[in-house]
Motif scaffolding. Structure first.
Motif, PDB file in Angstrom:
ATOM      1  N   TRP A 381      26.506   2.055  -8.862  1.00 22.55           N
ATOM      2  CA  TRP A 381      25.278   1.278  -8.696  1.00 22.55           C
ATOM      3  C   TRP A 381      25.612  -0.202  -8.514  1.00 22.55           C
ATOM      4  CZ3 TRP A 381      20.526   3.409  -8.101  1.00 22.55           C
ATOM      5  CH2 TRP A 381      20.406   4.757  -8.425  1.00 22.55           C
ATOM      6  N   ARG A 382      24.961  -0.802  -7.494  1.00 24.14           N
ATOM      7  CA  ARG A 382      25.225  -2.208  -7.183  1.00 24.14           C
ATOM      8  C   ARG A 382      23.926  -2.889  -6.756  1.00 24.14           C
ATOM      9  NH1 ARG A 382      29.397  -3.049  -2.541  1.00 24.14           N
ATOM     10  NH2 ARG A 382      27.608  -2.423  -1.265  1.00 24.14           N
ATOM     11  N   LEU A 383      23.725  -4.125  -7.225  1.00 26.18           N
ATOM     12  CA  LEU A 383      22.560  -4.926  -6.883  1.00 26.18           C
ATOM     13  C   LEU A 383      23.020  -6.146  -6.091  1.00 26.18           C
ATOM     14  CD1 LEU A 383      19.442  -5.337  -7.359  1.00 26.18           C
ATOM     15  CD2 LEU A 383      20.106  -6.854  -9.238  1.00 26.18           C
ATOM     16  N   THR A 384      22.308  -6.466  -5.023  1.00 23.95           N
ATOM     17  CA  THR A 384      22.626  -7.635  -4.206  1.00 23.95           C
ATOM     18  C   THR A 384      21.355  -8.452  -3.992  1.00 23.95           C
ATOM     19  OG1 THR A 384      24.338  -6.388  -3.024  1.00 23.95           O
ATOM     20  CG2 THR A 384      23.574  -8.433  -2.004  1.00 23.95           C
ATOM     21  N   ALA A 385      21.466  -9.762  -4.178  1.00 23.79           N
ATOM     22  CA  ALA A 385      20.363 -10.684  -3.898  1.00 23.79           C
ATOM     23  C   ALA A 385      20.896 -11.801  -3.009  1.00 23.79           C
ATOM     24  CB  ALA A 385      19.802 -11.255  -5.198  1.00 23.79           C
ATOM     25  N   GLN A 386      20.118 -12.165  -1.997  1.00 24.41           N
ATOM     26  CA  GLN A 386      20.593 -13.155  -1.035  1.00 24.41           C
ATOM     27  C   GLN A 386      19.445 -14.045  -0.573  1.00 24.41           C
ATOM     28  OE1 GLN A 386      23.911 -12.819   2.230  1.00 24.41           O
ATOM     29  NE2 GLN A 386      22.081 -11.882   3.068  1.00 24.41           N
ATOM     30  N   LEU A 387      19.729 -15.339  -0.479  1.00 23.82           N
ATOM     31  CA  LEU A 387      18.802 -16.330   0.053  1.00 23.82           C
ATOM     32  C   LEU A 387      19.477 -17.054   1.206  1.00 23.82           C
ATOM     33  CD1 LEU A 387      17.479 -17.935  -3.272  1.00 23.82           C
ATOM     34  CD2 LEU A 387      16.284 -16.259  -1.848  1.00 23.82           C
ATOM     35  N   ALA A 388      18.688 -17.427   2.209  1.00 23.38           N
ATOM     36  CA  ALA A 388      19.233 -18.165   3.344  1.00 23.38           C
ATOM     37  C   ALA A 388      18.213 -19.190   3.820  1.00 23.38           C
ATOM     38  CB  ALA A 388      19.597 -17.221   4.484  1.00 23.38           C
ATOM     39  N   TYR A 389      18.746 -20.296   4.330  1.00 24.87           N
ATOM     40  CA  TYR A 389      17.893 -21.352   4.894  1.00 24.87           C
ATOM     41  C   TYR A 389      18.532 -21.857   6.170  1.00 24.87           C
ATOM     42  CZ  TYR A 389      15.442 -25.766   5.554  1.00 24.87           C
ATOM     43  OH  TYR A 389      14.720 -26.785   6.087  1.00 24.87           O
TER      44      TYR A 389
END
Length: 781
Positions: A381-389
């Motif tokens: 199990w793996r969680l990924t969170a990503q933000l970009a601008y």
């Protein structure tokens, strides 16, 4: 024609296959995970089976998988420059996956001088998509045609950015007119959007095309992909994956010179900030200036791309990435040629431009940043969170034709083009594996957010050199200042913008891949709910996805896919009713096979994409559109890539694309084609000597061939046929442990090549450069 071509390609594929796919010896697989001495996953570690040509590399999580291994006892060799080499005994059984304990590599005191030129494993072929595509399944087992272009392949072809022939490495992809700063890729009958690191960054104009020095790989996803997007082009998209820290100390500098005063330097620094290896860095720098075979044309580019990764522990990591690119060029539109008498290629001077050296250059500034957090709860199990601008700004002008006579007298429309694009993007998703009885599952679930705003001013324009005659057959240049229109930029762009795009969406999606009979049968069920706004149009749409992939034997899969997408459309009809979104329905089937134990792979795909709600002319109100249009694109695609023998690498592809209008208010347009060439085939073959006195010497040769061409797009009644296209390119290179040199020759036959179309009575086209050279010298330290 379509059915006969499909039958021929299918028979050819069957002939090239082993004598009987079903009669092959059943094989097994090996899975493992490689970490450093402090427990961190290690990427790009070489994995090989001693005594065989089977091999692969670890991915960004340190994982690897070797497929198609005949039953027996082996020694698995795990190695990388600067790390100890580990040999692990392994026993493979038919039809089973052998899972190895975690393999730990430690640093050694070996120096680079002690390392010989090693065989590059998977130079042109990769077995898995990047983590940014959110998929845990090997490409072979996915029920969709996904092709990956590696950094090694870009380097061998000396491709400098996304606009320079990347598409030659993917079946059915082609370039359309590019306006000199951003990429237009057409595939399966439509322009496909650009993704970067798994996020949809596309806009009508922008952002700036990625420099090749920043690219780790480019993934072409064909057809709708509900796990990535639903409110987008049903033909698919391409995903640029940028370079990240690897945890290994590697440094490289390259200097390139070439035709038309090309001068370019790149620097790539990769390593650790601290001794513990918790904080890693990657820094890429690019400086380039070049002119063109087009008179007065130039483009100067600079890029700075620092990346930091902090590993809190072996399970959690945070990566922060910033990229700044600047481009200075003469003017978008200066790269076109024009005529009122058809495609007069040759009659118009080859170096023609509608621009003038007296106008100010256009300056483009492109800033973007990514922040990515990954956390592994367990191996499953793996969680990924990503933000970009993204912040993309253009300060410049555009050039086009205002009027053109058959004698060649031209008035040039010269206008202000100031624009600002802002993209704010976010996503969080969960990957996991679990079992229900004898059925195993691979789960993907996530949230996808986007907010895009584009402002531009096209309202100020005039005639360039209105008091000075200009003829396309005998152009003169060097206008006085008073002949160049002046623009008022005293107010902010937001106050004077006359063109705006405001798009946003929030989407939830879930996908389950159920795996039966020891993973031989894989059923994918997925759905995505998207709430989107496009200017004043608000839509809430559910799009399903159904896929099936079957492996009768290891190394082979048959698949089928049904997927949907929708494309929001701004505007309204004559009665004020907002336009409904285009709905895309995709059917796809295919056969994938790994050869020589996975050294090279082949994909045969057939598909049909049907679009409804397409805008067409309103017969009662010519200034408006209505939604009675329908188009259909169907085709066949064949892709082969990988190593045919030690040192011999190949990319070969073919596509038949049949894109037609199937419903229109103008009955005469039904059956009309669109979307460019009907037949496209490309090849690139390279060979590098691995032994002997000439060890490190390499040769490369490639072609691009397009048949039965039409313009990629056109207004009603202006579809134009184009001549067939054939281009040949070559390369010779040499490398050892530290040094490399490569000479690439483009357009070896010095052919006249162009793309273009017609608008009204004006024909316009873009020429490709004549024969060119590029010489690159590199040093690794």
């Amino acid at each position: 024609m379509y059915r006969s071509t499909l039958l021929l390609v299918t028979l050819l594929f069957a002939v090239l296959s082993p004598s009987s796919l079903w009669a092959q010896e059943e094989t097994g697989s090996i899975r493992g995970h490689v970490v450093s001495a402090d427990g961190r996953p290690v990427e790009l570690i070489n994995i090989g089976l001693r005594g065989t040509r089977l091999g692969t590399t670890t991915d960004s999580t340190g994982a690897f998988e070797l497929r198609g291994v005949p039953p027996g006892a082996y020694e698995l060799v795990v190695s990388f420059v600067g790390l100890e080499t580990r040999t692990v005994p392994v026993v493979v059984q038919a039809g089973q996956v052998t899972v190895l304990p975690t393999i730990t590599l430690r640093e050694t005191i070996a120096t680079l001088d002690e390392i010989t030129v090693a065989d590059r494993t998977d130079t042109y072929r990769v077995s898995r998509a990047s983590a940014s595509l959110r998929l845990m399944t090997p490409l072979l087992e996915l029920p969709q045609n996904i092709q990956v272009v590696t950094a090694d392949l870009l380097a061998d072809q000396q491709i400098l950015n996304m606009r320079e022939g990347v598409v030659r490495n993917v079946s059915g992809a082609s370039e359309a007119e590019h306006w000199a700063q951003f990429t237009r890729v057409h595939m399966r009958g439509a322009r496909i959007p650009a993704f970067r690191n798994g996020m949809n960054v596309a806009s009508n104009w922008g952002p700036l095309s990625e420099d090749a020095a920043l690219i780790e790989r480019i993934e072409f996803v064909k057809g709708p992909a509900g796990f990535m997007m639903a409110n987008g082009e049903p033909a698919g998209f391409y995903n640029v994956v940028t370079k990240k820290p690897t945890g290994q100390t590697r440094r490289a500098v390259d200097v390139t010179v070439g035709s038309f005063n090309l001068y370019r330097t790149t620097l790539d620094l990769d390593g650790r900030v601290d001794r513990s290896g918790r904080l890693l860095y990657r820094l890429n720098l690019v400086a380039q200036q070049n002119e063109s075979f087009i008179k007065h044309d130039f483009q100067h580019r600079y890029a700075v791309a620092p990346v930091l990764t902090y590993r809190f522990d072996e399970r959690t990591a945070l990566t922060a990435e910033y990229t700044y690119q600047q481009a200075r060029l003469l003017s978008p539109g200066s790269v076109y040629q024009f005529s009122a008498n058809g495609f007069e290629v040759g009659a118009v001077p080859e170096d023609f431009t509608a621009a003038d050296p007296s106008i100010d250059p256009t300056v483009i500034d492109d800033h973007n940043a990514f922040v990515t957090l990954t956390h592994r709860f367990s191996d499953a199990w793996r969680l990924t969170a990503q933000l970009a601008y993204f912040d993309y700004r253009v300060n410049g002008s555009f050039l086009w034709v205002a009027s053109l006579t058959e004698d060649g007298d031209m008035q040039r429309s010269y206008g202000l083009w100031d624009s600002h694009l802002e993209n704010r993007l976010g996503q969080i998703y969960l990957n996991g594996e679990f079992a229900t009885g004898a059925v195993s599952h691979r789960l993907l679930a996530g949230l996808d957010l986007a907010d895009k705003d584009y402002l531009a001013e096209f309202g100020q324009y005039g005639i360039l050199g209105a008091d000075v005659p200009f003829n396309i057959y005998h152009p003169t240049y060097g206008l006085p200042a008073e002949s160049i229109p002046q623009f008022d930029q005293t107010q902010s762009l937001r106050n004077r913008a006359n063109y705006t795009i405001a798009q946003s969406h929030t989407a939830l999606y879930v996908q389950d891949e159920a795996r039966f009979l020891k993973d031989r049968i894989r059923l994918t069920l997925a759905g995505r709910f998207t709430d989107s706004r496009d200017n004043d149009v608000h839509e809430q749409v559910f799009t399903p996805r159904l896929g099936l992939s079957v492996s009768p034997v290891a190394g082979t899969s048959l698949y089928g896919l049904y997927d949907q997408a929708y494309l929001p459309q701004a505007g309204a009809g004559a009665d004020g009713t907002p336009f409904r979104p285009i709905r895309g329905h995709n059917l796809e089937a295919g056969l994938k096979h790994d050869w020589l134990g996975g050294q090279w792979t082949s994909t045969l795909a057939v598909y049909r994409i049907r679009k409804t709600n397409v805008l067409t002319a309103d017969p009662e109100n010519p200034n408006f559109s209505i939604q009675l249009g329908e188009t259909q694109t169907q085709g066949v695609e064949v892709d082969l890539r990988g190593s045919l023998a030690p040192g011999l690498d190949l990319v070969l592809n073919y596509a038949l694309t049949d894109a037609t209008i199937t419903k229109d208010t103008d009955a005469s347009r039904i059956g009309d084609r669109f979307g460019g060439a009907r037949h496209i085939t490309n090849g690139w073959l390279s060979y590098r000597l691995r032994h002997g006195a000439l060890r490190g010497l390499g040769l490369g040769l490639g072609y691009r061939w397009q048949l039965d061409r039409t313009s990629n797009w056109a207004a009603a009644g202006s579809q134009e046929r184009l001549p067939n296209y054939f281009r040949l390119d070559g390369a010779i290179s040499w490398q050892n442990e530290r040094f490399s040199a490569a000479l690439n020759l483009g357009n070896l036959l010095d052919a006249t090549l162009y793309t273009g179309t017609r608008w009204g009575n004006v024909y316009y086209w873009q020429l490709e450069p004549p024969r060119t050279f590029r010489l690159r010298v590199g040093y690794r330290f």
